[in-house]
Design a protein around this motif. Structure first.
Motif: not given
Length: 254
Positions: A21-27, A42-53, A55-57, A239-244
């Protein structure tokens, strides 16, 4: 530069089985902070694991960053312990769902027929499936990559798909997470072959269907890959796990 047939680039981040949770919210917060300045078309899209959908959504709600899932079941409900139905994902606010990723095909033995059923379930729930296809190194080395991947696409395509309700992602299996990438000529040839296969099944809608490249895309090679004719975006793994890094890829999409 005008996108062919109005195809707006899509930069999709597949977080795979990563994140608490903490990592996902920070990202998510870092992406939100940087997305406005990414400058890409481009459009941006993130596909987190199911447990984080959920929260991230909730964090992304109202932003320009779309939410997607990594898989769905072909049935809308029922006795399928541990699975998640497409209507459940839509209910959480997902707009996209990945189907047929090479890791699902390999680790779970998913067939083209199952992938097709999942894509059709996604469309029935008003989700846009990102349909993944790609070849192994053995197939590439024996010179059968174009034919094998085109056949895989044909067998996995959902019935009635059009350019608004389908995205295709080409992912050379041997390049995922390895740091290796095909040459730009190889990427261009595969995207051209996939477009031709789409035309066989979808007619003029094929020109409106986005085809993404996925296979060790990172900030340092994104501009070169995204400049290849016929490449309409990227399906990004590590690379999608690193915001920069992810934002640098988005910047390269302009």
């Amino acid at each position: 530069m005008t996108e062919p047939a109005g195809r707006r680039p899509l930069i999709a981040g597949n977080w795979k089985m990563n994140g608490l949770k903490r990592e996902a919210l920070a990202l998510a917060d870092a992406l939100l902070a940087g997305a406005g300045g990414a400058g890409g078309r481009g459009e941006l899209l993130v596909c987190p694991p199911a447990t984080l959908l959920a929260l991230v959504g909730e964090r992304l709600k109202g932003s320009a960053i779309h939410l997607g899932a990594q898989d769905c079941h072909p049935k809308p409900s029922g006795a399928h312990t541990g699975d998640i139905a497409a209507p459940m994902l839509a209910d959480l606010g997902c707009r996209f769902v990945i189907v047929g990723h090479s890791e699902r095909r390999a680790d779970h033995g998913e067939s083209d027929a199952l992938v097709k059923a999942k894509a059709e379930a996604a469309r029935a729930a008003r989700l846009i499936p990102i349909l993944c296809v790609g070849e192994t190194l053995a197939v590439r080395d024996r010179g059968d990559a174009l034919a094998v991947v085109a056949a895989q696409l044909a067998a996995s395509l959902p019935a009635g798909a059009d350019g608004e309700t389908l995205v295709v992602a080409y992912e050379p299996v041997w390049a995922i997470g390895t740091g290796r990438t095909p040459t730009t000529a190889d990427i261009g040839a595969m995207h051209q072959a996939l477009r031709a296969e789409l035309k066989r099944h979808m007619g003029t809608e094929a020109e409106r269907t986005r085809i993404l490249y996925g296979g060790s895309v990172k900030g340092s090679n994104a501009a070169e890959i995204l400049a290849v004719p016929g490449v309409d975006g990227a399906l990004v793994g590590g690379a999608s796990l690193k915001a920069d890094e992810f934002l640098a890829i988005a910047q390269a999409s302009r």
